[in-house]
Design a protein around this motif. Structure first.
Motif, mmCIF file in Angstrom:
data_model
loop_
_atom_site.group_PDB
_atom_site.id
_atom_site.type_symbol
_atom_site.label_atom_id
_atom_site.label_comp_id
_atom_site.label_asym_id
_atom_site.label_seq_id
_atom_site.Cartn_x
_atom_site.Cartn_y
_atom_site.Cartn_z
ATOM 1 N N ILE A 67 4.290 -0.463 11.069
ATOM 2 C CA ILE A 67 2.664 -0.241 10.296
ATOM 3 C C ILE A 67 1.104 -0.784 10.875
ATOM 4 O O ILE A 67 1.579 -1.795 11.823
ATOM 5 C CB ILE A 67 2.589 -1.191 8.987
ATOM 6 C CG1 ILE A 67 4.350 -0.559 7.998
ATOM 7 C CG2 ILE A 67 1.562 -1.514 7.849
ATOM 8 C CD1 ILE A 67 4.685 -1.816 6.822
ATOM 9 N N GLU A 69 -2.231 1.450 7.733
ATOM 10 C CA GLU A 69 -1.746 2.513 7.006
ATOM 11 C C GLU A 69 -0.536 2.099 6.030
ATOM 12 O O GLU A 69 0.535 3.260 6.082
ATOM 13 C CB GLU A 69 -0.897 2.525 8.488
ATOM 14 C CG GLU A 69 -1.763 3.213 9.211
ATOM 15 C CD GLU A 69 -0.791 3.758 10.675
ATOM 16 O OE1 GLU A 69 0.091 3.388 11.137
ATOM 17 O OE2 GLU A 69 -1.519 4.645 11.292
ATOM 18 N N ASP A 109 1.628 2.439 2.864
ATOM 19 C CA ASP A 109 1.732 3.006 1.992
ATOM 20 C C ASP A 109 2.499 2.532 0.860
ATOM 21 O O ASP A 109 3.697 2.168 1.164
ATOM 22 C CB ASP A 109 2.150 4.518 2.571
ATOM 23 C CG ASP A 109 2.526 5.361 0.803
ATOM 24 O OD1 ASP A 109 2.667 5.164 -0.501
ATOM 25 O OD2 ASP A 109 2.730 6.628 1.341
ATOM 26 N N GLU A 110 2.136 1.466 0.111
ATOM 27 C CA GLU A 110 2.782 0.576 -0.940
ATOM 28 C C GLU A 110 3.499 1.353 -1.943
ATOM 29 O O GLU A 110 5.159 1.232 -2.196
ATOM 30 C CB GLU A 110 1.663 -0.498 -1.676
ATOM 31 C CG GLU A 110 0.916 -0.906 -0.396
ATOM 32 C CD GLU A 110 0.476 -2.608 -1.531
ATOM 33 O OE1 GLU A 110 0.658 -2.560 -3.322
ATOM 34 O OE2 GLU A 110 -0.456 -3.726 -1.131
ATOM 35 N N GLN A 153 5.054 3.969 -1.141
ATOM 36 C CA GLN A 153 6.159 4.828 -0.470
ATOM 37 C C GLN A 153 7.163 3.596 -0.005
ATOM 38 O O GLN A 153 8.684 3.573 0.044
ATOM 39 C CB GLN A 153 5.891 5.614 0.530
ATOM 40 C CG GLN A 153 7.601 6.011 1.726
ATOM 41 C CD GLN A 153 8.307 6.659 0.783
ATOM 42 O OE1 GLN A 153 7.986 8.136 0.202
ATOM 43 N NE2 GLN A 153 9.503 6.688 0.458
#
Length: 153
Positions: free
Chosen positions: A128, A132, A134-135, A137
């Motif tokens: 990460i 970046e 993506d909470e 996912q």
């Protein structure tokens, strides 16, 4: 100059006051081994720069997704586990200079498989970088990973 002391090129930041955390290579906080939320929160608070905010977000996503998650700091890295200690650990994270590396110990069984390969056949990584996370996912991977057999460490 003879007798002058120099810092080695690979030295770490030294703690100047009691309670100040030493940052190891890559900015990874040196936190004593401990179980529960307190050492994990100490690690997150000591993460340098933008990583501390992302660490709080990662921890919050894990807690929302898996209420009652077990936590520990081992080998200067937070670990997360589901159920009792017999279930083992499903995830850990570690600071590097430009990113946070999340290890899913049974990541090869997740759908979709996290992008970072490992020398260990079941482990997969998620690197990460700033901005970046993506909470959605990440939460899906946490939910899946928490239901798989954990690693006993």
């Amino acid at each position: 100059m003879p007798g002058a002391s120099r810092k080695p090129a690979n030295s770490t930041k030294k703690a100047n006051t009691p309670g100040e955390v030493v940052l190891l290579s890559g900015g990874n906080p040196q936190i004593p081994k401990g179980y529960g939320d307190e050492p994990v929160q100490a690690y997150i608070a000591a993460m340098p720069g933008w990583k501390s905010d992302v660490g709080r977000r990662i921890d919050a996503v894990i807690e929302r997704t898996l209420p009652g998650v077990r936590k520990a700091v081992k080998w200067n890295s937070p670990f997360y586990g589901a159920g009792d200690a017999d279930h083992g650990w499903f995830l850990s994270l570690h600071c590097f200079t430009k990113y946070i590396k999340v290890a899913f110990f049974q990541g090869a069984s997740l759908d979709p498989v996290p992008p970072g390969a490992s020398k260990q056949k079941d482990v997969r990584y998620l690197d990460i970088h700033e901005g970046e996370l993506d909470e959605a996912q990440f939460a899906a991977w946490v939910e899946q990973a928490s239901k798989l057999p954990g690693e006993k460490m």
